[in-house]
Design an enzyme around this catalytic site. Structure first.
Site, PDB file in Angstrom:
ATOM      1  N   SER A 225      35.091  36.937  36.260  1.00 45.65           N
ATOM      2  CA  SER A 225      34.910  35.417  36.409  1.00 45.65           C
ATOM      3  C   SER A 225      35.488  34.658  35.421  1.00 45.65           C
ATOM      4  O   SER A 225      35.082  34.910  34.239  1.00 45.65           O
ATOM      5  CB  SER A 225      33.681  35.159  36.662  1.00 45.65           C
ATOM      6  OG  SER A 225      32.933  35.188  37.870  1.00 45.65           O
TER       7      SER A 225
ATOM      8  N   HIS B 110      30.752  28.436  37.553  1.00 47.37           N
ATOM      9  CA  HIS B 110      29.456  29.205  37.502  1.00 47.37           C
ATOM     10  C   HIS B 110      29.382  29.959  36.140  1.00 47.37           C
ATOM     11  O   HIS B 110      28.291  30.156  35.831  1.00 47.37           O
ATOM     12  CB  HIS B 110      29.349  30.139  38.712  1.00 47.37           C
ATOM     13  CG  HIS B 110      30.029  31.424  38.596  1.00 47.37           C
ATOM     14  ND1 HIS B 110      31.169  31.435  39.304  1.00 47.37           N
ATOM     15  CD2 HIS B 110      29.737  32.569  38.006  1.00 47.37           C
ATOM     16  CE1 HIS B 110      31.775  32.680  39.022  1.00 47.37           C
ATOM     17  NE2 HIS B 110      30.914  33.416  38.270  1.00 47.37           N
TER      18      HIS B 110
ATOM     19  N   ASP C 219      35.724  26.448  41.815  1.00 42.37           N
ATOM     20  CA  ASP C 219      34.798  26.992  40.709  1.00 42.37           C
ATOM     21  C   ASP C 219      35.579  26.892  39.305  1.00 42.37           C
ATOM     22  O   ASP C 219      35.976  28.072  38.895  1.00 42.37           O
ATOM     23  CB  ASP C 219      34.495  28.483  41.399  1.00 42.37           C
ATOM     24  CG  ASP C 219      33.362  29.072  40.769  1.00 42.37           C
ATOM     25  OD1 ASP C 219      32.887  28.356  39.494  1.00 42.37           O
ATOM     26  OD2 ASP C 219      32.709  30.033  40.988  1.00 42.37           O
TER      27      ASP C 219
HETATM   28  N1  ARG Z   1      30.002  35.949  43.313  1.00 39.15           N
HETATM   29  C1  ARG Z   1      30.413  35.326  42.092  1.00 39.15           C
HETATM   30  C2  ARG Z   1      29.959  36.226  40.976  1.00 39.15           C
HETATM   31  O1  ARG Z   1      29.593  37.128  41.337  1.00 39.15           O
HETATM   32  C3  ARG Z   1      29.926  34.016  41.901  1.00 39.15           C
HETATM   33  C4  ARG Z   1      28.440  33.623  41.781  1.00 39.15           C
HETATM   34  C5  ARG Z   1      28.160  32.237  41.418  1.00 39.15           C
HETATM   35  N2  ARG Z   1      27.763  31.676  42.722  1.00 39.15           N
HETATM   36  C6  ARG Z   1      26.786  31.650  43.448  1.00 39.15           C
HETATM   37  N3  ARG Z   1      26.707  30.927  44.481  1.00 39.15           N
HETATM   38  N4  ARG Z   1      25.631  32.353  43.030  1.00 39.15           N
HETATM   39  O2  ARG Z   1      29.650  36.008  39.855  1.00 39.15           O
HETATM   40  N1  GLU Z   2      31.775  36.092  40.090  1.00 38.76           N
HETATM   41  C1  GLU Z   2      31.775  37.289  39.459  1.00 38.76           C
HETATM   42  C2  GLU Z   2      31.354  37.009  37.906  1.00 38.76           C
HETATM   43  O1  GLU Z   2      30.830  36.145  37.551  1.00 38.76           O
HETATM   44  C3  GLU Z   2      33.326  37.793  39.567  1.00 38.76           C
HETATM   45  C4  GLU Z   2      33.134  38.454  40.910  1.00 38.76           C
HETATM   46  C5  GLU Z   2      33.096  39.886  40.884  1.00 38.76           C
HETATM   47  O2  GLU Z   2      32.140  40.679  40.623  1.00 38.76           O
HETATM   48  O3  GLU Z   2      34.410  40.512  41.060  1.00 38.76           O
HETATM   49  O4  GLU Z   2      32.102  37.722  37.115  1.00 38.76           O
END
Ligand code: ARG
Ligand code: GLU
Length: 704
Positions: A639, A86, A223
């Site tokens: 991330s 991502h 990921d």
């Molecule tokens: N929750 C993760 C973060 O905060 C992954 C986000 C990307 N994935 C998604 N399905 N939107 O960035």
């Molecule tokens: N998916 C998040 C990011 O893009 C990390 C998840 C979180 O917020 O801890 O940094």
């Protein structure tokens, strides 16, 4: 007196469990010697100098800030880098077309020649960091206003940064406040602009589970994506050139194939973006009030997108990235809200503030007496402004044509109409008028209902009363605008700069958008006096908390600077009667696999590997490990961060947190807060067995 203080301190333990046993904390690497005993007691076998050193290569030299919002780690002596899928998504999407859809099919460079350059993509290494509090405040005296203090800091900071930048090639520097400006640190970075795409799994692996599984456990998302940093022949940063060669890093991670088990020490090294652990209860109350409102606004936006995306494959692709961004925060806020309520963070803070106030009163600590009450009053005054500004932010974020109108205006004022056609085309590539129109109608109506009249833009009020209904506003503003129609917008590109600017400024939608943007600036400036009083009080309150809790070890809030978080592999109990194990495997992917459901439709090749049990050396107990939970305190920006074991070797890539623990940006709870990592053995399995990219595998240093 003394005895009384002791009692207070003791009863406070109930509110603030000692951080050293809870894994809470995002520590500054340069100060890690203060934590190293605790880290070692928990299993870490290396020294502080191995983590951060300015005299020798250390682990920090293998970690990068990836494109200003993620983290990445070096894994070979030829500049090979791992981050999340991502995080690389934008780059992968930009190289994708109908003929070669790397998002859908994945991409694997089988040689250096096949690696793909990415305009605009950059990474930065931290060269060093340094406490510059004394120098940044040189010339300060307490009679200064906040504004005078800000300009002093600005001027002193500029000098400090200028000197730092001159120390090496492509150096950049920033001075960041810690503890609300009680401390300042200089960060010196070396930035690299030639970063090429090396590998990415198909989205059906890299984004497996999509928004359904996002922020959730059990998780099975592969990921990750792979890039390579290039440098000039002298190993210095250089803009993209065919003559550039793979960068030779000072340090890279060795990869542990030994795996992880429950209880193992873990250390996450990365760039968490933003936390507010020490805020006043009224700041929490504001967030608790606002989250449900913002969630409701986004629920409707998502429903609109979903309706059109479900009906048309092409729309689904065009809106997938936008939808993912909207849904990501939308889902996080829901978890955060539940967590704040469950922990009663507001009540806990309130009780703490009472204790603090009593301590200040009893001890006669002048500057702190009445402080939390004053803060409370100020937050009360600020409330309507923050509320309105949040509505502005959601509206401006929600309506694509608003942002586009403003961006075209900015583009022309910087570049004239040169290249404008490309700029316009790239917007309309992912634009679908009916979605934007329906979103606009909804957002405008909510804005009208929920935002008090005094806080609305004049032009909006005027046009709504003149035209009478949202439908009429759409007919005479939205539908006729240059910014909602590709052909009409391209017409601007054929004009000269002055003509183009004229066309932009007389467009009714531009004027409407501009009235939002201008008015939000007016509100911010009306509130700036309050904001700066709040900033000053928060600085004082932060200092007060540190004096009050003398024995607590504090860490500064996250601010996108490099941090160390350490903890251990551990499951948790999300709710009564439910236990989550800390490890997921390929079995779970197969359980979820369903060709009928887009988010769970894995590639046939992965099914075949599973059917043949063709796991090679990556097999563990008859399957392949995929993701794991640990207690590391992380946030957005972490991330892609390396997850490191007791020996300093790479065991995982951080990519998410559990939903039940997302309030950790405001209040960390050791029982509920977990970060989610990709098990490096799943990555190796995919590179080896799925992609057959031996070239990549051969570059890595694997250790048992
Ligand atoms: N929750 C993760 C973060 O905060 C992954 C986000 C990307 N994935 C998604 N399905 N939107 O960035
Ligand atoms: N998916 C998040 C990011 O893009 C990390 C998840 C979180 O917020 O801890 O940094």
């Amino acid at each position: 007196m003394k005895c009384f203080k002791l009692i207070i301190a003791f009863s406070l333990l109930a509110f603030f469990p000692s951080v050293s046993s809870a894994d809470e904390g995002m520590w500054l690497p340069a100060l890690i010697s203060q934590r190293i005993d605790d880290m070692q007691a928990k299993g870490f076998k290396l020294d502080a100098e191995d983590i951060y050193s300015i005299n020798q290569a250390s682990l920090k030299d293998a970690v990068v800030l990836f494109n200003g919002g993620c983290t990445g780690e070096l894994v070979s002596d030829k500049g090979l880098l791992l981050t999340n899928h991502h995080c690389g998504y934008g780059a992968i999407q930009r190289h994708s077309s109908v003929e070669h859809d790397y998002l859908k099919d994945g991409f694997w460079a089988m040689s250096l020649e096949e690696e793909l350059p990415n305009e605009g993509l950059w990474v930065a290494f931290l060269v060093r960091m340094e406490d510059v509090t004394g120098r940044i405040l040189e010339g300060y005296d307490v009679s200064m206003s906040e504004r005078q203090r800000d300009s002093l800091i600005e001027a002193n900071g500029a000098r400090i940064k200028e000197a730092a930048v001159a120390e090496g090639p492509s150096y950049e520097a920033s001075v960041e406040p810690m503890y609300y400006g009680n401390q300042y640190f200089l960060f010196v970075y070396q930035k690299f602009d030639d970063v090429r795409l090396v590998g990415a799994p198909p989205s059906s692996i890299g984004k497996f589970g999509g928004d359904t599984d996002n922020w959730m456990w059990p998780r099975h998302t592969g990921d990750f994506s792979i890039f390579r940093i290039y440098a000039d022949k002298d190993n210095n940063p250089a803009p993209y050139s065919e003559d550039n060669v793979p960068y030779r890093p000072k340090k890279f991670f060795r990869i542990s194939t030994a795996g992880i088990s429950e209880g193992d020490f873990t250390f996450v090294y990365g760039f968490p973006g933003s936390t507010q652990e020490y805020v006043h209860s009224d700041a929490i109350r504001y967030i608790e009030d606002m989250n449900p409102k913002k969630i409701a606004l986004r629920s409707e936006r998502l429903a609109i997108m979903k309706k059109y995306m479900a009906a048309d494959q092409d729309i689904r692709i065009r809106y997938s990235s936008k939808q993912a961004n909207v849904a990501n925060a939308w889902k996080k806020w829901q978890g955060e809200h539940k967590g704040l309520v469950k922990l009663d963070t507001y009540g806990t803070k309130k009780a703490f503030e009472e204790q603090f106030a009593k301590w200040a009163q009893d001890g006669g600590y002048e500057g702190y007496i009445g402080l939390t009450d004053s803060l409370s009053r100020l937050y009360g005054e600020m409330y309507p402004y923050s509320y309105a500004m949040d509505y502005y932010a959601e509206s401006l974020n929600g309506v694509d044509a608003f942002r586009f109108a403003r961006n075209v205006g900015n583009y022309i004022s910087h570049n004239g109409t040169e290249g404008l056609e490309r700029f316009i085309e790239s917007f309309f590539k992912d634009y679908y008028y009916p979605i934007d129109e329906e979103t606009f109608a909804f957002m405008a109506e909510k804005f009208n209902e929920d935002v008090p009249n005094d806080f609305k833009p004049e032009y909006l009020k005027q046009e709504f009363s003149r035209l009478g209904s949202v439908g009429a506003v759409i007919d005479s503003i939205f539908a006729v605008s240059l910014f909602t129609d590709r052909e009409k917008a391209l017409g601007i590109a054929s004009l000269d700069s002055a003509g183009a600017m004229n066309a932009v400024h007389s467009d009714p939608l531009y004027r409407l958008a501009d009235s939002y943007y201008s008015n939000v600036a007016v509100l911010a400036s009306a509130a700036s006096e309050m904001s700066s009083r709040i900033a000053l009080m928060n600085r004082t309150y932060m200092r007060g908390q540190m004096e009050f809790l003398k024995d607590k070890t504090f860490y500064p809030d996250a601010n996108l600077t490099l941090r160390v978080s350490y903890g251990k592999v551990e499951g948790f109990e999300p709710s009564d009667g439910v236990v989550y194990l800390p490890v997921s495997t390929l079995e779970g992917i197969i359980e979820k696999d369903n060709p009928e459901i887009f988010d769970y439709d894995i590639p046939q090749k992965l099914r075949d590997l599973y059917a043949a049990k063709d796991y090679g050396r990556w097999e563990v107990d008859g399957t392949v490990p995929v993701c794991f939970l640990a207690t590391n305190h992380t946030s957005g920006g972490n991330s892609g961060s390396p997850v490191i074991n007791a020996d300093g070797n790479l065991v995982g890539i951080n990519f998410d947190r559990v939903w039940e623990g997302t309030m950790s940006d405001l209040a960390f709870d050791p029982e509920l807060c977990r970060n989610i990592s990709l098990d490096i053995r799943y990555v190796l399995f995919l590179i080896d067995k799925y992609a057959g990219a031996r070239n990549i595998l051969d570059e890595l240093t694997l250790v048992d």
